[in-house]
Design a protein around this motif. Structure first.
Motif, mmCIF file in Angstrom:
data_model
loop_
_atom_site.group_PDB
_atom_site.id
_atom_site.type_symbol
_atom_site.label_atom_id
_atom_site.label_comp_id
_atom_site.label_asym_id
_atom_site.label_seq_id
_atom_site.Cartn_x
_atom_site.Cartn_y
_atom_site.Cartn_z
ATOM 1 N N THR A 1 0.741 -1.185 -0.216
ATOM 2 C CA THR A 1 0.054 0.091 -0.010
ATOM 3 C C THR A 1 0.848 1.255 -0.039
ATOM 4 O O THR A 1 0.517 2.222 -0.804
ATOM 5 C CB THR A 1 -0.940 -0.141 1.288
ATOM 6 O OG1 THR A 1 -1.739 -1.157 1.123
ATOM 7 C CG2 THR A 1 -1.797 1.197 1.440
ATOM 8 N N VAL A 2 1.891 1.477 0.830
ATOM 9 C CA VAL A 2 2.887 2.562 0.923
ATOM 10 C C VAL A 2 3.473 2.500 -0.528
ATOM 11 O O VAL A 2 3.432 3.744 -0.854
ATOM 12 C CB VAL A 2 3.710 2.074 1.955
ATOM 13 C CG1 VAL A 2 5.020 3.312 1.810
ATOM 14 C CG2 VAL A 2 3.219 2.135 3.232
ATOM 15 N N ASP A 3 3.944 1.386 -1.102
ATOM 16 C CA ASP A 3 4.595 1.554 -2.530
ATOM 17 C C ASP A 3 3.652 1.994 -3.446
ATOM 18 O O ASP A 3 4.116 2.789 -4.324
ATOM 19 C CB ASP A 3 4.991 0.272 -2.779
ATOM 20 C CG ASP A 3 6.154 -0.316 -2.007
ATOM 21 O OD1 ASP A 3 6.762 0.565 -1.306
ATOM 22 O OD2 ASP A 3 6.592 -1.512 -1.996
ATOM 23 N N ILE A 4 2.399 1.865 -3.452
ATOM 24 C CA ILE A 4 1.433 2.350 -4.650
ATOM 25 C C ILE A 4 1.323 3.674 -4.403
ATOM 26 O O ILE A 4 1.332 4.522 -5.321
ATOM 27 C CB ILE A 4 0.153 1.521 -4.382
ATOM 28 C CG1 ILE A 4 0.499 0.162 -4.922
ATOM 29 C CG2 ILE A 4 -0.956 2.170 -5.058
ATOM 30 C CD1 ILE A 4 -0.817 -0.706 -4.757
ATOM 31 N N ILE A 5 0.909 4.093 -2.865
ATOM 32 C CA ILE A 5 0.688 5.473 -2.720
ATOM 33 C C ILE A 5 1.945 6.324 -3.143
ATOM 34 O O ILE A 5 1.938 7.662 -3.528
ATOM 35 C CB ILE A 5 0.540 5.981 -1.442
ATOM 36 C CG1 ILE A 5 -1.126 5.224 -0.934
ATOM 37 C CG2 ILE A 5 0.278 7.312 -1.216
ATOM 38 C CD1 ILE A 5 -1.562 5.248 0.315
ATOM 39 N N ASN A 6 3.006 5.758 -3.022
ATOM 40 C CA ASN A 6 4.474 6.500 -3.252
ATOM 41 C C ASN A 6 4.452 6.589 -4.915
ATOM 42 O O ASN A 6 4.815 7.690 -5.489
ATOM 43 C CB ASN A 6 5.653 5.806 -2.946
ATOM 44 C CG ASN A 6 6.214 6.478 -1.530
ATOM 45 O OD1 ASN A 6 6.710 7.410 -1.436
ATOM 46 N ND2 ASN A 6 5.693 5.621 -0.520
ATOM 47 N N ASP A 7 4.215 5.481 -5.629
ATOM 48 C CA ASP A 7 4.285 5.335 -6.960
ATOM 49 C C ASP A 7 3.310 6.353 -7.864
ATOM 50 O O ASP A 7 3.315 6.947 -8.825
ATOM 51 C CB ASP A 7 4.004 4.071 -7.623
ATOM 52 C CG ASP A 7 4.974 3.110 -7.245
ATOM 53 O OD1 ASP A 7 5.929 3.536 -6.709
ATOM 54 O OD2 ASP A 7 4.816 1.793 -7.327
ATOM 55 N N LEU A 8 2.013 6.694 -6.967
ATOM 56 C CA LEU A 8 1.284 7.777 -7.428
ATOM 57 C C LEU A 8 1.708 9.260 -7.045
ATOM 58 O O LEU A 8 0.967 10.040 -7.515
ATOM 59 C CB LEU A 8 -0.376 7.545 -6.754
ATOM 60 C CG LEU A 8 -1.101 5.912 -7.073
ATOM 61 C CD1 LEU A 8 -2.357 5.686 -6.515
ATOM 62 C CD2 LEU A 8 -1.432 6.204 -8.873
ATOM 63 N N GLY A 9 2.852 9.296 -6.363
ATOM 64 C CA GLY A 9 3.031 10.749 -6.185
ATOM 65 C C GLY A 9 2.368 11.341 -5.027
ATOM 66 O O GLY A 9 2.324 12.754 -5.127
ATOM 67 N N LEU A 10 1.626 10.592 -4.205
ATOM 68 C CA LEU A 10 0.826 11.084 -3.135
ATOM 69 C C LEU A 10 1.152 10.895 -1.685
ATOM 70 O O LEU A 10 0.362 10.939 -0.975
ATOM 71 C CB LEU A 10 -0.611 10.549 -3.557
ATOM 72 C CG LEU A 10 -1.397 11.026 -4.799
ATOM 73 C CD1 LEU A 10 -2.539 10.019 -5.099
ATOM 74 C CD2 LEU A 10 -1.356 12.154 -5.119
ATOM 75 N N ALA A 11 2.470 10.595 -1.558
ATOM 76 C CA ALA A 11 2.958 10.158 -0.125
ATOM 77 C C ALA A 11 3.803 11.281 0.509
ATOM 78 O O ALA A 11 4.625 10.763 1.389
ATOM 79 C CB ALA A 11 3.790 8.802 -0.246
ATOM 80 N N ASP A 12 3.652 12.465 0.324
ATOM 81 C CA ASP A 12 4.625 13.412 0.803
ATOM 82 C C ASP A 12 4.224 13.450 2.277
ATOM 83 O O ASP A 12 5.291 13.193 3.140
ATOM 84 C CB ASP A 12 4.016 14.786 0.370
ATOM 85 C CG ASP A 12 4.943 15.176 -1.094
ATOM 86 O OD1 ASP A 12 5.660 14.056 -1.651
ATOM 87 O OD2 ASP A 12 4.443 16.134 -1.868
ATOM 88 N N ARG A 13 2.829 13.551 2.704
ATOM 89 C CA ARG A 13 2.553 13.604 4.082
ATOM 90 C C ARG A 13 2.757 12.295 4.661
ATOM 91 O O ARG A 13 3.305 12.164 5.905
ATOM 92 C CB ARG A 13 1.330 14.167 4.432
ATOM 93 C CG ARG A 13 1.001 14.805 5.697
ATOM 94 C CD ARG A 13 -0.046 15.736 5.817
ATOM 95 N NE ARG A 13 -1.434 14.927 5.443
ATOM 96 C CZ ARG A 13 -2.232 14.541 6.528
ATOM 97 N NH1 ARG A 13 -1.866 14.847 7.775
ATOM 98 N NH2 ARG A 13 -3.473 13.987 6.216
ATOM 99 N N LEU A 14 2.448 11.219 4.166
ATOM 100 C CA LEU A 14 2.720 9.614 4.452
ATOM 101 C C LEU A 14 4.335 9.716 5.009
ATOM 102 O O LEU A 14 4.493 9.190 5.871
ATOM 103 C CB LEU A 14 2.169 8.762 3.517
ATOM 104 C CG LEU A 14 2.553 7.446 3.392
ATOM 105 C CD1 LEU A 14 1.997 6.841 5.107
ATOM 106 C CD2 LEU A 14 1.978 6.497 2.653
ATOM 107 N N ASN A 15 4.989 9.974 4.061
ATOM 108 C CA ASN A 15 6.399 9.669 4.165
ATOM 109 C C ASN A 15 7.038 10.748 5.487
ATOM 110 O O ASN A 15 8.080 10.400 5.980
ATOM 111 C CB ASN A 15 7.333 9.945 3.116
ATOM 112 C CG ASN A 15 6.993 8.890 2.007
ATOM 113 O OD1 ASN A 15 6.625 7.686 2.260
ATOM 114 N ND2 ASN A 15 7.133 9.176 0.739
ATOM 115 N N THR A 16 6.375 11.926 5.736
ATOM 116 C CA THR A 16 6.912 12.669 6.646
ATOM 117 C C THR A 16 6.155 12.143 8.096
ATOM 118 O O THR A 16 6.879 12.137 9.021
ATOM 119 C CB THR A 16 6.493 14.264 6.405
ATOM 120 O OG1 THR A 16 6.842 14.625 5.116
ATOM 121 C CG2 THR A 16 6.841 15.267 7.173
#
Length: 398
Positions: free
Chosen positions: A55-70
């Motif tokens: 799930t984390v990989d997919i959200i990152n691949d979509l370019g939507l993980a800025d806040r998730l990664n922070t």
């Protein structure tokens, strides 16, 4: 009457519907989302908080993980506690570096909703789908009505019902097209959110003679904890002091202390499993809770929904790029492989840690035998770790 045309009509603006919309957009496929509830309601729902590696990989691949990664908190293991003795299962070590990330479902929804609307995506809140028709043709239609009474029709090539167990998607499926499988467990979870720093660096699953307990978290300052309670328990029977006392007892282990703090959310959730064995009819497709529910013990609900979307996207892309329906025809078969695996793992974790019979009974002895084997067996730990962090998608490609 309002008329809207798109390629994929999506019902439901939860994680499944939003991930689908963004993923289709990445491939140049248009979609429109209809959501029964208000934006405030959808973004405020306290649900899952555990994201698998996939799930984390997919959200990152979509370019939507800025806040998730922070703001997301990575975990590369879990503690399993039985009768106050604790074992550590090191996920990353046993799975080649795969982990879980703690990040609330409502935060995922906020991120995906913000991005969708900022990019000009069409999302109609407080707009309920009232009927899905002509899904056995190549031009299905979704009839809808807004909270203000405005009626309309969304005409599309395909309908993706990501609208949950009570949604119109599952109810529209022909009754003779699927078999239903259900388990209702004889206990519920009393869950709390508290303004207190977590008392642990990893999640703790605990069996105790008083019942199951789980210490999770939402951030560095907010803790999420659960207690096993009877199905007929009421919130008014559980004042804050009693909750903290029981959590301290059930999670206890030598040299460790549970920190308590102000509780700002409290709820009781029944434990159940549900699924149907067919997720499509004509050009109507179900994803997420519309097709399956698992008990929260294994943290699979949101992640299973996103996995469904992966297979749906494969099918839609194949259709629009290659004019082929083969992957969409195979959607149920592909999705069910992971769904049954998640059902089994969720059931395993539920049966292992919840008190089901008298302490010291035959059932208890079997539970303890499993825990004793986990202690000594790297293979058993690896099985738990692989399932917990989520098996790679290619595992199911056979």
């Amino acid at each position: 009457m309002k008329k809207i045309t798109t390629q994929v009509g999506i019902i439901g603006a939860g994680p499944a519907g939003l991930v689908l919309a963004h993923w289709l957009k990445k491939h140049g496929i248009s979609s429109v989302i209809l959501e029964l509830r208000s934006r405030e309601y959808v973004e405020g729902r306290v649900r899952a908080g555990l994201l698998e590696q996939n799930t984390v990989d997919i959200i990152n691949d979509l370019g939507l993980a800025d806040r998730l990664n922070t703001e997301g908190i990575e975990h590369d293991g879990v503690y399993l506690s039985f009768d106050e003795e604790r074992i550590h299962v090191p996920f990353a070590e046993l799975t080649g570096g795969r982990k879980i990330t703690i990040y609330g479902q409502q935060e995922v929804v906020k991120d995906l909703t913000d991005a969708w609307l900022e990019q000009g995506g069409q999302l109609y809140f407080e707009t309920g789908a009232t009927a899905i028709v002509d899904f056995d043709t190549d031009r299905p239609k979704i009839h809808f009505e807004s909270d203000g009474g405005e009626q309309g029709i969304l005409e599309c090539d395909f309908v993706a019902a990501c609208d949950g167990f009570h949604g119109i998607g599952r109810k529209t499926m022909p009754k003779d097209s699927y078999q239903s499988y259900d388990i209702t467990y004889p206990f519920s979870w009393l869950g709390i959110l508290a303004n207190v720093a977590p008392s642990t660096d990893e999640l703790i699953y605990a069996y105790h003679e008083n019942g199951f307990a789980l210490h999770s978290l939402r951030s560095e300052t907010v803790s999420r904890l659960y207690l096993q309670v009877d199905n007929d328990e009421k919130l008014e029977d559980w004042p804050d002091e009693r909750i903290w006392e029981e959590l301290s007892t059930r999670l206890a282990t030598k040299g460790w202390t549970l920190k308590s703090g102000p509780i700002f959310d409290k709820s009781i959730t029944p434990m159940r499993s549900h699924m149907i064995d067919n997720l499509s009819s004509g050009r109507l497709f179900l994803a997420g809770d519309a097709g399956h529910i698992v008990p929260p013990t294994g943290g699979k609900g949101l992640n299973l929904a996103v996995a469904d979307i992966k297979h749906l996207v494969d099918g839609f892309v194949d259709f629009y790029k290659n004019n082929s329906l083969q992957n969409l025809d195979d959607y149920t078969q592909m999705a069910l492989r992971r769904i049954w695996r998640a059902q089994d793992f969720s059931n395993f974790m539920t049966q292992l840690f919840h008190k089901q019979d008298e302490h010291g009974s035959y059932t208890y002895k079997l539970q303890k035998a499993k825990i004793d084997y986990i202690k000594m067996s790297k293979a058993y730990k690896t099985t738990i770790a692989e399932n917990y962090v989520g098996l790679p998608f290619e595992t199911y490609e056979f």
